[in-house]
Motif scaffolding. Sequence first.
Motif, short mmCIF file in Angstrom:
data_model
loop_
_atom_site.label_atom_id
_atom_site.label_comp_id
_atom_site.label_asym_id
_atom_site.label_seq_id
_atom_site.Cartn_x
_atom_site.Cartn_y
_atom_site.Cartn_z
N THR A 82 0.83 -1.20 0.00
CA THR A 82 0.00 0.00 0.00
C THR A 82 0.87 1.25 0.00
O THR A 82 0.63 2.19 -0.76
CB THR A 82 -0.95 0.02 1.22
N LEU A 86 1.10 4.34 -2.73
CA LEU A 86 0.84 5.73 -2.34
C LEU A 86 2.03 6.63 -2.65
O LEU A 86 1.86 7.83 -2.83
CB LEU A 86 0.52 5.81 -0.85
N GLN A 93 2.76 17.69 3.16
CA GLN A 93 1.85 18.41 4.04
C GLN A 93 2.58 19.60 4.64
O GLN A 93 3.79 19.59 4.78
CB GLN A 93 1.36 17.48 5.15
N SER A 115 3.54 12.96 4.45
CA SER A 115 2.76 12.26 3.43
C SER A 115 2.16 10.97 3.99
O SER A 115 1.00 10.64 3.73
CB SER A 115 3.66 11.96 2.23
N ALA A 118 -0.80 11.79 6.22
CA ALA A 118 -2.01 12.08 5.43
C ALA A 118 -2.64 10.78 4.91
O ALA A 118 -3.86 10.60 4.97
CB ALA A 118 -1.68 13.02 4.28
N SER A 119 -1.81 9.87 4.44
CA SER A 119 -2.32 8.58 3.94
C SER A 119 -2.93 7.75 5.07
O SER A 119 -3.97 7.13 4.91
CB SER A 119 -1.20 7.79 3.27
N GLU A 121 -4.17 8.91 7.93
CA GLU A 121 -5.41 9.55 8.37
C GLU A 121 -6.56 9.23 7.43
O GLU A 121 -7.71 9.15 7.86
CB GLU A 121 -5.22 11.06 8.48
N ALA A 122 -6.25 9.01 6.16
CA ALA A 122 -7.27 8.64 5.18
C ALA A 122 -7.60 7.14 5.25
O ALA A 122 -8.43 6.66 4.49
CB ALA A 122 -6.81 9.01 3.78
N GLY A 123 -6.92 6.42 6.13
CA GLY A 123 -7.19 4.99 6.29
C GLY A 123 -6.43 4.08 5.35
O GLY A 123 -6.67 2.89 5.31
N ALA A 124 -5.49 4.63 4.60
CA ALA A 124 -4.77 3.84 3.61
C ALA A 124 -3.58 3.08 4.20
O ALA A 124 -3.09 2.15 3.58
CB ALA A 124 -4.30 4.73 2.46
N VAL A 130 -1.63 6.65 13.89
CA VAL A 130 -1.91 8.02 13.47
C VAL A 130 -1.73 9.03 14.60
O VAL A 130 -1.03 10.04 14.43
CB VAL A 130 -3.32 8.13 12.84
N ARG A 134 1.12 11.90 14.42
CA ARG A 134 0.68 13.29 14.42
C ARG A 134 1.37 14.07 15.54
O ARG A 134 1.86 15.19 15.34
CB ARG A 134 -0.84 13.37 14.58
#
Length: 194
Positions: A82, A86, A93, A115, A118-119, A121-124, A130, A134
């Motif tokens: 994954t 990505l 960011q 990066s 961000a991925s 946080e989007a669940g990827a 996370v 963060r």
Amino acid sequence: MTLRRDEWIVLEDLADHGEDGWATGTRPLGKRYRAATIVRGLAGHGLCELAPDDVLAALLAADDARPDWAARITGLGRTVLTYRALQQDPVPQPDLNPAPARIDVRGADMDILRSALASAEAGALPGVDVPALRTALAGARPVSGSLRHTMNPAEDELAAVHSVLHLESLVRDATGYHHLLRQLPSASPGGPFR
């Protein structure tokens, strides 16, 4: 260690077998023997697992014979695939709220960490913590006159940074990962953050 093209092919093949599907093989000469060697190497990095003897006994090859080996992808293996997908077009960011420091992070690695956040946080990237990542990024402080940042991460934050840089080392570039490892007291490959 960055994966070679043939290792990516085998890892993708293992992913095609599904979560519980075992890919099997025998040891004749030629490509299958090479695949077995690659699978063992991937297992050594935790990207797949090799079947124990009881599972091998339960699996039958096409000619009703027991396969010489069987493997299936691990969660880390799926996360690496994954992450690789990505990273084809990473989105940097903006810099987050800086704070005091204890480890040194290269500027290029900060972009990678942002990066990945961000991925995730989007669940990827389900394997990435996370909140810890963060918080670690929020605690990053730019070093004056340099592209580097310093951090004073808690253990879970350091583990999140380590996790992302380890993924990066498997996919594209191991420089940031090795830079981080050199700063840790237990910088051995089997250390606490592997």
